[in-house]
Design a protein around this motif. Structure first.
Motif, PDB file in Angstrom:
ATOM      1  N   CYS A  77       0.882  -1.151  -0.195  1.00 17.31           N
ATOM      2  CA  CYS A  77      -0.305   0.144  -0.051  1.00 17.31           C
ATOM      3  C   CYS A  77       0.847   0.966  -0.195  1.00 17.31           C
ATOM      4  N   THR A  78       0.680   1.957  -0.727  1.00 20.93           N
ATOM      5  CA  THR A  78       1.523   3.349  -0.538  1.00 20.93           C
ATOM      6  C   THR A  78       0.608   4.003  -1.459  1.00 20.93           C
ATOM      7  N   THR A  79       0.930   5.591  -0.912  1.00 21.66           N
ATOM      8  CA  THR A  79       0.206   6.811  -0.467  1.00 21.66           C
ATOM      9  C   THR A  79       1.455   7.936  -1.099  1.00 21.66           C
ATOM     10  N   HIS A  80       0.986   8.781  -1.324  1.00 20.39           N
ATOM     11  CA  HIS A  80       1.984   9.962  -2.407  1.00 20.39           C
ATOM     12  C   HIS A  80       1.344  11.352  -1.799  1.00 20.39           C
ATOM     13  N   ASN A  81       1.991  12.613  -1.578  1.00 22.54           N
ATOM     14  CA  ASN A  81       2.547  13.647  -1.431  1.00 22.54           C
ATOM     15  C   ASN A  81       1.388  13.599   0.038  1.00 22.54           C
ATOM     16  N   SER A  82       2.092  13.536   0.760  1.00 22.78           N
ATOM     17  CA  SER A  82       1.357  13.318   2.027  1.00 22.78           C
ATOM     18  C   SER A  82       2.370  14.831   2.989  1.00 22.78           C
ATOM     19  N   ARG A  83       1.810  15.453   3.809  1.00 24.40           N
ATOM     20  CA  ARG A  83       2.644  16.551   4.822  1.00 24.40           C
ATOM     21  C   ARG A  83       2.113  16.827   6.010  1.00 24.40           C
ATOM     22  N   PRO A  84       2.505  16.442   6.967  1.00 23.29           N
ATOM     23  CA  PRO A  84       3.918  15.836   7.097  1.00 23.29           C
ATOM     24  C   PRO A  84       3.414  13.597   6.816  1.00 23.29           C
ATOM     25  N   ASN A 114       7.236  -1.579   7.345  1.00 21.69           N
ATOM     26  CA  ASN A 114       7.065  -0.457   6.622  1.00 21.69           C
ATOM     27  C   ASN A 114       7.982  -0.959   5.866  1.00 21.69           C
ATOM     28  N   MET A 115       7.720   0.050   3.910  1.00 27.40           N
ATOM     29  CA  MET A 115       8.341   0.151   3.386  1.00 27.40           C
ATOM     30  C   MET A 115       9.585   1.156   3.233  1.00 27.40           C
ATOM     31  N   GLY A 116       9.357   2.005   4.234  1.00 22.67           N
ATOM     32  CA  GLY A 116       9.632   3.446   4.039  1.00 22.67           C
ATOM     33  C   GLY A 116       9.339   5.051   3.481  1.00 22.67           C
ATOM     34  N   SER A 118       4.753   4.351   2.166  1.00 20.62           N
ATOM     35  CA  SER A 118       5.174   2.697   1.740  1.00 20.62           C
ATOM     36  C   SER A 118       4.851   1.461   2.686  1.00 20.62           C
ATOM     37  N   SER A 119       3.538   0.818   2.853  1.00 26.69           N
ATOM     38  CA  SER A 119       3.636  -0.327   4.141  1.00 26.69           C
ATOM     39  C   SER A 119       3.771  -2.076   3.113  1.00 26.69           C
ATOM     40  N   GLN A 120       3.987  -2.596   3.738  1.00 27.25           N
ATOM     41  CA  GLN A 120       3.541  -3.882   3.279  1.00 27.25           C
ATOM     42  C   GLN A 120       2.960  -4.991   4.256  1.00 27.25           C
ATOM     43  N   LEU A 121       1.513  -6.083   3.941  1.00 23.12           N
ATOM     44  CA  LEU A 121       1.283  -6.601   4.827  1.00 23.12           C
ATOM     45  C   LEU A 121       0.643  -8.449   4.171  1.00 23.12           C
ATOM     46  N   THR A 122       1.299  -8.716   4.234  1.00 23.54           N
ATOM     47  CA  THR A 122       1.731 -10.421   4.653  1.00 23.54           C
ATOM     48  C   THR A 122       0.953 -11.637   5.841  1.00 23.54           C
ATOM     49  N   LEU A 123      -0.087 -11.721   5.034  1.00 31.70           N
ATOM     50  CA  LEU A 123      -0.989 -12.724   6.275  1.00 31.70           C
ATOM     51  C   LEU A 123      -1.567 -14.122   5.293  1.00 31.70           C
ATOM     52  N   PRO A 124      -1.163 -14.661   6.103  1.00 30.19           N
ATOM     53  CA  PRO A 124      -1.721 -16.302   5.933  1.00 30.19           C
ATOM     54  C   PRO A 124      -3.243 -16.848   6.059  1.00 30.19           C
ATOM     55  N   LEU A 125      -4.736 -17.255   5.093  1.00 29.49           N
ATOM     56  CA  LEU A 125      -5.423 -16.796   5.044  1.00 29.49           C
ATOM     57  C   LEU A 125      -5.656 -18.063   5.294  1.00 29.49           C
ATOM     58  N   SER A 126      -7.308 -18.291   6.046  1.00 27.37           N
ATOM     59  CA  SER A 126      -7.436 -18.872   6.987  1.00 27.37           C
ATOM     60  C   SER A 126      -9.293 -19.433   6.507  1.00 27.37           C
TER      61      SER A 126
END
Length: 316
Positions: free
Chosen positions: A197-204, A226-228, A241-249
């Motif tokens: 998930c990535t989002t652009h042009n925020s301040r802060p 957190n991808m930085g 940007s952040s990444q989610l890793t979730l095993p499904l059940s």
């Protein structure tokens, strides 16, 4: 504008001062006291007289009370309304002047023909129609509008008494709608949900949160990474940007809804994006499931199965 208050205690001091002058003049001509005694008495009364005159002057010139109020915070692309609230005692105000980081950008000159002056600072655009003696409106806020704003209120001649108040203006840019990548429309257990998930042009910078079927996936769960954050120099904004890793059940059958929310750090401004996918139980032959086929081992197993079927067909 705050209500102006006028006090009349100064008239008492005028009467006291006049009475002292008449009394000391009579004592000087009629009393038989020695010069040294008179000197001591006159010295004491003289100090009282000076004190009273100072009090009269203070009451005559007045005291300005002043306070600056700025938006908390200002939003990029919107107008910002800054206020300078003041009150005075027994004096007339001549001008109200506004400064940003020490540079004057707006003035209001009092009088029968009030005058609004835009000093064309360059980096700030003033809406003169929406500005007056207590308010200055900044048009189309930009990130460089952030800074310390000072208001100076000055009285008329001959005193030109002034008071100053300041406040810090923070500028916030709401993040753009998040972009979700890596999301599929169909999953089959035991697949793993792995998305960015990535989002652009925020301040802060923005904080990214993930929700699955309405429940937040906490940052300390080990599922979120957190991808930085990257600073965009030209716009003075940030990309997060952040990444989610979730095993499904089984609990995610028959469907799941993923929501990515971006919130401006320290403020209640956020945007979000949601996606929905079907979730199915594993097939009769698990190694034929889409999730397992992503691995090289599963692909090799599938090739072997196909070869065996072809051999059996040849024997038949």
């Amino acid at each position: 504008m705050l209500k102006r208050q006028v006090h009349h205690e100064s008239s008492d001091c005028y009467l006291i001062s006049l009475a002292w002058l008449l009394h000391s003049s009579w004592n000087w001509s009629s009393t038989g006291d020695s010069l040294s005694t008179l000197g001591r008495k006159r010295g004491t009364k003289h100090r009282k007289f000076i004190f009273c005159l100072l009090l009269v002057l203070l009451k005559t010139t007045g005291v300005l009370a002043i306070k600056v109020i700025v938006p908390q915070p200002a939003i990029v692309g919107q107008n910002a309304r800054l206020q300078c609230l003041w009150e005075s005692e027994n004096i007339q105000v001549y001008s109200i002047r506004w400064y940003k980081n020490g540079k004057q950008f707006y003035s209001f000159i009092m009088g029968q023909k009030a005058e609004k002056v835009d000093h064309k600072m360059g980096e700030i655009e003033v809406d003169l129609v929406e500005s007056d003696e207590t308010t200055v409106t900044l048009r189309d806020v930009k990130p460089n509008y952030e800074g310390i704003y000072r208001c100076e209120v000055m009285s008329e001649a001959p005193l030109f008494q002034s008071r100053i108040s300041s406040a810090n203006l923070t500028v916030v840019n709401q993040p753009q709608t998040p972009v979700i990548t890596g999301f599929r429309q169909r999953y089959r257990l035991p697949d793993t949900l792995r998305v960015n998930c990535t989002t652009h042009n925020s301040r802060p910078e923005a904080l990214i949160s993930f929700y699955v079927n309405g429940r937040v996936i906490h940052q300390d769960s080990g599922r979120v990474m957190n991808m930085g954050v990257v600073k965009n120099k030209y716009l003075d904004t940030f990309t997060s940007s952040s990444q989610l890793t979730l095993p499904l059940s089984e609990k995610y059958i028959p469907s799941l809804t993923l929501t990515c929310r971006a919130q401006v750090k320290g403020f209640d401004f956020n945007t979000e994006k949601s996606e929905t996918a079907e979730v199915h139980r594993p097939s009769f032959f698990p190694f034929f499931s889409k999730g397992n086929m992503e691995s090289h081992a599963s692909m090799a197993l599938l090739a072997s199965a196909i070869a065996i079927v072809q051999i059996l067909q040849g024997l038949w």
